[in-house]
Structure formats: structure tokens, C-alpha cells
Design a protein around this motif. Structure first.
Motif, short mmCIF file in Angstrom:
data_model
loop_
_atom_site.label_atom_id
_atom_site.label_comp_id
_atom_site.label_asym_id
_atom_site.label_seq_id
_atom_site.Cartn_x
_atom_site.Cartn_y
_atom_site.Cartn_z
N MET A 1 0.84 -1.19 0.00
CA MET A 1 0.00 0.00 0.00
C MET A 1 0.88 1.24 0.00
N THR A 2 0.54 2.18 -0.83
CA THR A 2 1.27 3.43 -0.86
C THR A 2 0.31 4.57 -0.56
N ALA A 3 0.83 5.66 -0.06
CA ALA A 3 0.01 6.83 0.26
C ALA A 3 0.72 8.07 -0.25
N ASP A 4 -0.07 8.97 -0.81
CA ASP A 4 0.50 10.21 -1.30
C ASP A 4 0.89 11.10 -0.13
N VAL A 5 2.04 11.72 -0.22
CA VAL A 5 2.47 12.68 0.78
C VAL A 5 1.93 14.05 0.38
N PRO A 6 1.07 14.66 1.20
CA PRO A 6 0.46 15.93 0.80
C PRO A 6 1.47 17.05 0.70
N THR A 7 1.37 17.83 -0.38
CA THR A 7 2.22 19.00 -0.55
C THR A 7 1.57 20.23 0.06
N GLN A 8 0.34 20.12 0.47
CA GLN A 8 -0.37 21.18 1.17
C GLN A 8 -1.33 20.51 2.15
N PRO A 9 -1.81 21.25 3.15
CA PRO A 9 -2.70 20.63 4.13
C PRO A 9 -3.95 20.04 3.46
N VAL A 10 -4.36 18.89 3.94
CA VAL A 10 -5.55 18.22 3.42
C VAL A 10 -6.47 17.89 4.59
N PHE A 11 -7.69 18.41 4.53
CA PHE A 11 -8.70 18.18 5.54
C PHE A 11 -9.84 17.38 4.92
N ARG A 12 -10.63 16.71 5.78
CA ARG A 12 -11.75 15.95 5.24
C ARG A 12 -12.92 15.94 6.23
N PHE A 13 -14.12 15.89 5.68
CA PHE A 13 -15.33 15.68 6.45
C PHE A 13 -15.90 14.37 5.97
N ALA A 14 -16.20 13.45 6.91
CA ALA A 14 -16.52 12.07 6.52
C ALA A 14 -17.77 11.57 7.23
N PRO A 15 -18.95 11.97 6.78
CA PRO A 15 -20.19 11.51 7.40
C PRO A 15 -20.63 10.14 6.89
N SER A 16 -21.50 9.49 7.66
CA SER A 16 -22.10 8.23 7.26
C SER A 16 -23.53 8.49 6.78
N PRO A 17 -23.93 7.93 5.66
CA PRO A 17 -25.27 8.19 5.12
C PRO A 17 -26.33 7.26 5.73
N ASN A 18 -26.46 7.31 7.05
CA ASN A 18 -27.46 6.50 7.73
C ASN A 18 -28.48 7.37 8.46
N GLY A 19 -28.56 8.62 8.06
CA GLY A 19 -29.51 9.57 8.63
C GLY A 19 -29.18 10.95 8.11
N HIS A 20 -29.99 11.94 8.48
CA HIS A 20 -29.77 13.30 8.02
C HIS A 20 -28.78 14.03 8.93
N LEU A 21 -28.03 14.94 8.35
CA LEU A 21 -27.05 15.72 9.11
C LEU A 21 -27.75 16.66 10.10
N HIS A 22 -27.10 16.85 11.27
CA HIS A 22 -27.62 17.79 12.26
C HIS A 22 -26.56 18.87 12.54
N LEU A 23 -26.79 19.69 13.54
CA LEU A 23 -25.89 20.80 13.82
C LEU A 23 -24.48 20.34 14.18
N GLY A 24 -24.35 19.18 14.81
CA GLY A 24 -23.03 18.66 15.13
C GLY A 24 -22.23 18.38 13.87
N HIS A 25 -22.88 17.77 12.88
CA HIS A 25 -22.22 17.55 11.60
C HIS A 25 -21.86 18.88 10.94
N ALA A 26 -22.80 19.82 10.99
CA ALA A 26 -22.56 21.12 10.36
C ALA A 26 -21.33 21.79 10.96
N TYR A 27 -21.19 21.72 12.29
CA TYR A 27 -20.04 22.35 12.94
C TYR A 27 -18.74 21.72 12.45
#
Length: 286
Positions: A1-27
Motif C-alpha cells: 500500500m502506498t500513500a500520497d504525501v500531501p504538498t499542502q494541508p488536506v482536511f476531510r469531512f466524513a459523514p455516514s449516510p445512515n440519517g440526516h445531518l444535524h448541527l453537530g455535523h454542520a459544525y
């Protein structure tokens, strides 16, 4: 397994589609998006849908709609975990080859009974390692009969093979990072592939973050202790170590964490009440 080394910061938001998003997800989504923009970084959206029984296409579509309504943009294509089980299986095979994985045939009731009141950091019954002591012959006998088995990490063996002091850099907003010593042993022999799903949250998130070059994991404080497991897997699989920030949770009037199981009011409900994206952002401090 190889992974790319980021040349700039990389952020992610990773929700599960088992319900609707609420304020906690929004934050969490707004915070990741804001930190990515402030640092000149990238913002990714990932759909964590390994639980095929609970994930639904309409909930996934609603995630895109709600985030767009908040004014967020993200890179395409979106990584959907259900399309990448082969990546998680490859990582698991590495651990199997090192004799760090064993099949577990125990039911939840059996585990709860054997745990004798001991719990993991999430409060679940702590698995006492029952199936770790089965002989190879007994394991093969049960598997040949088609008995379902989860795949557990032999925690003691994994820690002895790790060969390094596990820790992570925890970034509290506006302060210098603090060094947190990881304690994966508190979780016991964690499940890395479930009986009904060929992976687990812990395995999938670690593999995904590496393959996507995520440099900064920004998520809720309820996942703080799980980072110990993730650091161990990163070390065992020779994957990069991200920076971490575990933000405070959004609570309801009863001081409970907002959740789908509690039927917390969703962003869609708030939108139907006439609440605007600007009002949501102001309520959450953005």
C-alpha cells in the motif's frame, strides 16, 4: 500500500449516510472547511458507507444537498468507502501475514457476559480474548462449518511488534500542539473486520486517510480515544501520521451529544423552519 504525501494541508469531512445531518455535523464540516481555506489547503468529502445495511442513497444525496446549502464546496470525485473494500482487505492481509489477526466467533451476549463489567473507552463490554486461545485446528473446524467470524487484532502481539512509543500531536485551536500518549491497549483486541462487513470503522478510516493524503484529522471529541487505535494501525501498516484536532461536541438542551439515534433536529428540519445558512453559521460561531 502506498500513500500520497500531501504538498499542502488536506482536511476531510466524513459523514455516514445512515440519517440526516444535524448541527453537530454542520459544525465539523464548517470547521474543516474553514481550516482548509485558512491554511491554503484542500477540503475533501468522504462518504463512510461501509455499513451497507444502514446506508441509504437518499441520505447520501441529502448530505450533498445540506453541505451545498451551507455554502461548502469540495473536491470531486467523492470517495465512497463501499467502493474500496479491496483496499481495506489488502491492509488486513498485511496484518494476517504477521500473525496479528485471529477469527472471533463470540456473540455480543457472550462477550458481555465474559467481560464481567469491564468496558472499553466507549463504554462497550471489553472483549476478554476468548477466541484468541482457540487452537488452529478449532478455528479451522469452525470456519469450515461456515460459522461467522469477526477478525480481531491481537493487541498484545501488535504492541510488542510495534517497536515504538505511540503518541500523536493534538492541536487545540489557538495553542501549541500537545503530545498525547496513545493507549491502544485500553481497547483490548479490537475488531478490524466485522462478521457482516469485511472491514471496520478503524481500519477503513486509517486506510482512507493515508490513501487520500489527509494531513489534518479534525473531528469530534467523542473520537479522541479511538485515535490510540488509529495510531497503532498506522504504525503497523507503515502509514503517515496526521495531525489531530478533536473539537468540542454540540449538545442539546439536556447536555447530550446530538445524534441520529436521539432524533436530534436535522439541518433539513431547520431549513424547513425557515432558518438560513447564515443563521446556522452564526449559531455555530462561524
Amino acid at each position: 500500500m502506498t500513500a500520497d504525501v500531501p504538498t499542502q494541508p488536506v482536511f476531510r469531512f466524513a459523514p455516514s449516510p445512515n440519517g440526516h445531518l444535524h448541527l453537530g455535523h454542520a459544525y465539523s464540516a464548517l470547521l474543516n472547511h474553514a481550516m482548509a481555506r485558512a491554511s491554503g489547503g484542500r477540503f475533501l468529502l468522504r462518504i463512510e458507507d461501509i455499513d451497507l445495511g444502514r446506508s441509504r442513497p437518499d441520505f447520501e444525496a441529502a448530505i450533498y444537498e445540506d453541505l451545498a446549502w451551507l455554502g461548502l464546496t469540495w473536491e470531486a470525485p467523492v470517495r465512497r468507502q463501499s467502493q474500496h473494500f479491496a483496499d481495506y482487505a489488502a491492509a488486513l492481509r498485511q496484518l494476517v501475514a504477521r500473525d496479528l489477526i485471529y477469527p472471533c466467533f463470540c456473540s455480543r451476549k457472550e462477550i458481555a457476559r465474559a467481560a464481567s463489567g469491564q468496558t472499553d473507552p466507549d463504554g462497550a463490554p471489553l472483549y476478554p480474548g476468548t477466541c484468541r486461545h482457540l487452537s488452529v485446528q478449532e478455528r479451522q473446524k469452525r470456519l469450515s462449518k461456515g460459522q461467522p467470524a469477526a477478525q480481531r487484532l491481537d493487541m498484545a502481539a501488535a504492541l510488542s511488534r510495534c517497536g515504538e512509543r505511540l503518541h500523536w500531536a493534538e492541536y487545540d485551536l489557538g495553542t501549541e500542539p500537545r503530545d498525547v500518549v496513545a493507549d491502544p491497549g485500553a481497547w483490548g483486541d479490537v475488531v478490524l473486520a466485522r462478521k457482516d462487513i469485511p472491514t471496520s470503522y478503524h481500519m477503513a478510516v486509517v486506510v482512507d486517510d493515508a490513501l487520500q493524503g489527509v494531513s489534518d484529522v479534525v473531528r469530534g471529541a467523542d473520537l479522541f480515544h479511538a485515535t490510540s487505535i488509529h495510531r497503532l494501525l498506522q504504525a503497523l501498516l507503515h502509514l503517515p501520521q496526521p495531525r489531530y484536532h478533536h473539537h468540542p461536541l454540540i449538545l442539546d438542551e439536556a447536555q447530550r451529544k446530538l445524534s441520529k439515534s436521539l432524533m436530534s433536529k436535522s439541518l433539513r428540519d431547520l431549513r424547513a423552519e425557515g432558518i438560513t445558512p447564515a443563521e446556522i453559521k452564526a449559531r455555530l460561531g462561524f
